[in-house]
Design an enzyme around this catalytic site. Structure first.
Site, mmCIF file in Angstrom:
data_model
loop_
_atom_site.group_PDB
_atom_site.id
_atom_site.type_symbol
_atom_site.label_atom_id
_atom_site.label_comp_id
_atom_site.label_asym_id
_atom_site.label_seq_id
_atom_site.Cartn_x
_atom_site.Cartn_y
_atom_site.Cartn_z
ATOM 1 N N GLY A 49 45.664 42.227 41.106
ATOM 2 C CA GLY A 49 46.290 41.546 39.976
ATOM 3 C C GLY A 49 47.120 42.496 39.159
ATOM 4 O O GLY A 49 47.243 43.675 39.479
ATOM 5 N N GLU A 65 51.745 39.715 42.710
ATOM 6 C CA GLU A 65 50.781 40.803 42.589
ATOM 7 C C GLU A 65 49.910 40.924 43.840
ATOM 8 O O GLU A 65 49.640 42.029 44.305
ATOM 9 C CB GLU A 65 49.906 40.627 41.346
ATOM 10 N N GLU A 69 50.030 44.413 46.040
ATOM 11 C CA GLU A 69 48.855 45.273 46.126
ATOM 12 C C GLU A 69 48.102 45.189 47.446
ATOM 13 O O GLU A 69 47.347 46.102 47.773
ATOM 14 C CB GLU A 69 47.908 44.969 44.965
ATOM 15 N N GLU A 118 44.300 51.408 47.932
ATOM 16 C CA GLU A 118 43.636 50.873 49.116
ATOM 17 C C GLU A 118 43.328 49.405 48.842
ATOM 18 O O GLU A 118 43.138 49.000 47.700
ATOM 19 C CB GLU A 118 42.342 51.672 49.314
#
Length: 180
Positions: A49, A65, A69, A118
């Site tokens: 997020g 997001e 990510e 990660e």
């Protein structure tokens, strides 16, 4: 940014989005987490997020997001709840709108990107000590899923659309117990 005509000179909170992505795997229910690459909480686990841009809707922000990510796309997320405890973010007053989806995790291979060092699936039984208020968000998501699974037809269409009938039945057994 120019001041708008009806803007008031009062402090405003930051707005963020968080994605609770639950994955049905071979061994049960997993959750997608990222290891933060930046402060605050660099190196610790969190939900994917981040901040909502000034010119984007919330549902667009959470998809962006999640992709930035974790590299994941094409997941239908449903708005879950809004979280706004005063001390939820050490950077200042922050309100987060959380989203939820249940997927077949075997179809989704995350990789860390942007400010996530990660990204990986973690067994729900191993999840604790997440940053910000993410433990509370996850607990809320699981409780909401329990309630929603009491209405299986609606839940399957709105939240678990990529699961086949057998996997959906297995999800119900995992979340609600063997008698369901």
């Amino acid at each position: 940014m120019a001041t708008k005509e009806y803007t008031y000179p009062y402090p405003r909170p930051m707005v963020t989005v968080d994605a609770v992505l639950l994955g049905l795997g071979e061994d049960g229910l997993d959750i997608l987490l990222i290891r933060r690459g930046r402060e605050p909480f660099a190196g610790r686990w969190a939900l994917p997020g981040g901040f909502v841009e000034m010119d984007e809707p919330l549902d667009v922000a959470v998809v962006r997001e999640l992709h930035e990510e974790t590299g994941l796309d094409g997941i239908s997320l449903r708005q879950l709840h809004t979280f706004g405890d005063l001390e939820r973010d050490p950077r200042g007053r922050s309100i987060s709108v959380a989203y939820l989806a249940v997927v077949d995790r075997r179809r989704h291979r995350p990789r860390g990107g942007d400010d996530a060092a990660e990204a990986q699936w973690v067994a729900m039984r191993d999840v604790e000590g997440l940053v910000f208020d993410h433990d509370a968000i996850v607990a809320y998501a699981i409780e909401r899923l329990r309630v929603d699974l009491a209405h299986p037809a609606l839940t399957r269409r709105s939240l678990c659309e990529e699961l086949d009938e057998a996997d959906f039945a297995r999800l119900r057994r995992i979340v609600l117990g063997p008698s369901s």
